[in-house]
Scaffold this active site. Structure first.
Site, PDB file in Angstrom:
ATOM      1  N   GLY A   1     -38.596  47.364  -4.316  1.00 20.32           N
ATOM      2  CA  GLY A   1     -39.454  48.138  -3.425  1.00 20.32           C
ATOM      3  C   GLY A   1     -40.398  47.261  -2.621  1.00 20.32           C
ATOM      4  O   GLY A   1     -40.460  46.039  -2.813  1.00 20.32           O
ATOM      5  N   HIS A   2     -41.166  47.915  -1.765  1.00 24.76           N
ATOM      6  CA  HIS A   2     -42.071  47.157  -0.900  1.00 24.76           C
ATOM      7  C   HIS A   2     -43.160  46.445  -1.707  1.00 24.76           C
ATOM      8  O   HIS A   2     -43.658  46.954  -2.686  1.00 24.76           O
ATOM      9  CB  HIS A   2     -42.687  48.016   0.204  1.00 24.76           C
ATOM     10  CG  HIS A   2     -43.326  49.290  -0.241  1.00 24.76           C
ATOM     11  ND1 HIS A   2     -43.663  50.269   0.654  1.00 24.76           N
ATOM     12  CD2 HIS A   2     -43.644  49.767  -1.454  1.00 24.76           C
ATOM     13  CE1 HIS A   2     -44.198  51.270  -0.008  1.00 24.76           C
ATOM     14  NE2 HIS A   2     -44.196  51.001  -1.273  1.00 24.76           N
ATOM     15  N   ASN A   3     -43.458  45.230  -1.274  1.00 24.43           N
ATOM     16  CA  ASN A   3     -44.549  44.419  -1.840  1.00 24.43           C
ATOM     17  C   ASN A   3     -44.207  43.830  -3.208  1.00 24.43           C
ATOM     18  O   ASN A   3     -45.081  43.248  -3.854  1.00 24.43           O
ATOM     19  CB  ASN A   3     -45.854  45.208  -1.965  1.00 24.43           C
ATOM     20  CG  ASN A   3     -46.365  45.712  -0.628  1.00 24.43           C
ATOM     21  OD1 ASN A   3     -45.764  45.465   0.423  1.00 24.43           O
ATOM     22  ND2 ASN A   3     -47.463  46.417  -0.653  1.00 24.43           N
TER      23      ASN A   3
END
Lengths: 348, 348, 348
Positions: free
Chosen positions: B252-254
């Protein structure tokens, strides 16, 4: 760190009055309203030229150390801001920040035209302001609505209907489907392929059960990268308006979701299972076929759902049970096992 | 079975002295050094013209039956070899075999050139010795390093930077990303698409939180077929140098990983979770967001990680616990359940 | 709802005698045999012009309310039909219905020809009646059998062999593979890419173990959308005849399945694990490497298989156990935890 201009050209700078308007905050009078901001940034790395935000009251103590020029927050956090930092007071900081981010980074809109390598069937109907990228394909009889974007290598099958402002990213494919307005397929998403239906023969082969349904994606549905939504067998597979589907999710044939559902990455929903409105399925949860999950229910990560879930329930585990009961049971069993081991050792 | 020449042309035959050098083994003098080998093969099916290997001491008894012309192994296994079979003694047989395999089957290198159907933006900078395959695309302002290979139908978005000797396989897409040297995206991998971020509105819709970060793939990162790495929201998603990601994995993001991590197939890592260096996540493990897994930790298959994992820990289960404790607890609970059932039956 | 003619043109109407023949039911004499049917439909929504079916004796009471013109069913259900509804009596209604559905909706056959944008290597051998779609690619030395369909954007690598009547859907890729007759790759399927094999070096890097095997897909194998089958390391990865693989499934290098296996969505099988004939793996099940699952075994959804499974066994759980034992154990443990909690409360 502000957005890398290599990837994100900025619309700006923007005066505070526009930032406030985008955030839905009260307007300011006078000189302050004209203060210019260059863009957005996280609270920790923002400079005086940036707008940041905080939505978590527990982290309010971090506000004192920010160098941001302005911070979007709730009224009760505003007192923590250092001097010179402009509070932008709203009720829902995340939502306001999303809107301010859009002010500085407007959503990409279709650049009307068809790349010369795009292959569009003669009898397809493509809106004049749609953008059809390189090597994209539009099949016979398909209809592409106003403002749609087909990114390079997108494949839209025969007869497919895309409402206005849909976006099909690279390497995504869609067939046997009807989409509302603002539907987004992220890269590599698969919509409308044949469902997993077949029948054994007496001599041990499998014969495909013809899959003759469709996929209906209602308005504003988003389908994540490399996710798969099979078309219905005889009925349709339906995804309700506004539903957000993350990456690598599987929806089998004849699945139906209500409005505003959230399906996190790697979830699998087996054929003919139905979800009510605003159902959340956390990552890697799996649902067997032919069950129903009621409105607003929340299914925990990796849960294995083998029975109906009532509306509003929050469940976890395999087979799942109410989440509080599940956690308590795990704790109790761990305690029991430890006591048993201790007792055996004392006896031994 | 040796490698099928239909798919794997051989560089050879090769004299023993070159095989020894590739393996990092001690050189031989005289006539033996010139003995020719045609290729590599598994221990069981190798002939006198093949080099095989064995790295598992428990299987040393199999050595006596091999017909291989030479076997790469450790000193303590060499006594098991039949007469006429050349021992190639090294400390790490698998590694040596990988190197010998490369001697007979060198890695594919870029064949400089651009297929006439490749679409390369005018302001992209592509190294003169890069290979750009049919229907591949390179967006505006992108930079493609020396010796890169873009296989047919690879899509590289605007502004993306690929270091030297990167390889993007067919149907893979990458956007909003900066890659180091020797990065490999296997077929259908998705890098840099929008993360799963949105905010509810008072009227029950979801508004996308603009995703304005990047993906950083450090040197020698490999991303498996159909795996997905979302770009960061405001910060970056980062995969540390040398990390190997198998097929159908979701980041996922980050998310941030350290160096040399191993993520086995179908793993899911939720947004903003971080991994230290040399972390192993076994197949189908799932991690919630905003946690940290320490250096060298090992997470078992299908484990559900909901809290930080300390460095060096080995955990399993959902929610996870130290693997020995988890196995012992399962065994204890199974015994307890059996005793309970027996007692009830005796009472009944 | 009958099939949407937008997507599914009908071959028809068809007289009852042809429907009976397709179903394998006994022929009728006289006028009734000429009764015309327009198509198929689900029992609930079918009209007098439709053929429906029912295969579940428990639902026989629904037959009375149908408006279908004819229903395919078993002898013992026929008494429930309303007057005027033609019974079509067979032993296996689902199979018969699949055949009748094909009568009205014949499977797509290759439309001989090569789209001018298809890129076919000069030394590839493509049957004259194969259909090669737009932007499809066929590598050097590949062989494409009679009646094959390569949909737009399909990529077939160098040396690949496709038997007769194979179908490669859009955005699927296949390399280093040999396929029998009637193999189907659904959109985005990945076959033949490099397996997940590498060796650590003393200085903390990973060196790829060259993956020099192939993928063998025997006759009538189907691979679901976005599923991945890695090629073997030194041996081959093999999928047995007739095996059906759903979407987002992962097969590691050197996996071998027998005939007629069923792998439901999101299953993961680790390297070198082997399945016997007619093994079923339910959704999201995961198997570690180097184990064997015997003929006819059934593995439950999300099960984690860490040891061999005997032929004919039905297992569930992680680590798995026989399904009846697993369900009983769960129930017992839940009862024990509840009793423990009650006792502690009474004591407290």
């Amino acid at each position: 760190m502000a957005a890398d201009p290599r990837f994100y050209p900025q619309a700006g700078p923007q005066p505070l009055e526009k930032v406030l308007a985008a955030a839905g905050a009260s307007p300011l009078q006078g000189e302050a309203a004209g203060r210019l901001f260059a863009g957005i940034a996280p609270l920790e790395s923002a400079g005086p030229e940036h707008v940041a935000y905080l939505d978590n009251a527990k982290l309010a103590s971090r506000l004192g150390a920010t160098s941001a020029g302005a911070v979007i927050l709730r009224q009760d956090m505003a007192g923590h801001l250092p001097e010179g930092c402009q509070p932008i007071v709203v009720k829902a900081p995340s939502l306001a920040f999303a809107q301010v981010a859009r002010l500085f980074h407007p959503a990409r809109v279709a650049q009307a035209g068809r790349h010369p390598t795009a292959i569009i069937a003669e009898d397809a109907v493509v809106a004049s302001d749609a953008e059809i990228g390189a090597y994209a394909m539009v099949g016979g009889g398909a209809r592409i609505g106003a403002g749609c974007i087909l990114h390079p290598h997108a494949v839209v099958g025969a007869g497919v209907i895309l409402g206005d402002e849909c976006e099909i990213h690279s390497h995504a494919s869609i067939s046997h489907a009807v989409c509302g307005k603002g539907v987004v397929l992220h890269p590599g998403a698969r919509v409308g392929q044949e469902g997993f239906g077949f029948v054994p023969t007496p001599d041990g082969r499998f014969v495909t059960m013809p899959q003759l349904g469709r996929v209906i994606l209602e308005d504003a549905v988003q389908v994540g990268a490399n996710s798969c939504i099979d078309r219905g067998a005889l009925e349709d597979t339906v995804v309700g308006a506004g539903t957000r589907i993350d990456n690598l999710v599987q929806l089998g044939h004849n699945v139906r979701t209500g409005r505003g559902c959230v399906l996190v990455s790697q979830v699998g929903v087996s054929g003919s299972t139905t979800l009510g409105n605003y159902v959340t399925l956390a990552g890697q949860a799996g649902l067997v076929g032919h069950i129903h999950v009621g409105d607003g229910a929340r299914v925990g990560a990796q849960a294995g759902i083998v029975n109906d879930v009532p509306a509003g329930a929050e469940v976890w585990g395999t087979p799942s049970q109410p989440v509080r009961q599940h956690l308590k049971e795990i704790a109790t069993l761990r305690r029991m096992a430890a006591e048993y081991t201790r007792k055996k050792r004392d006896q031994g």
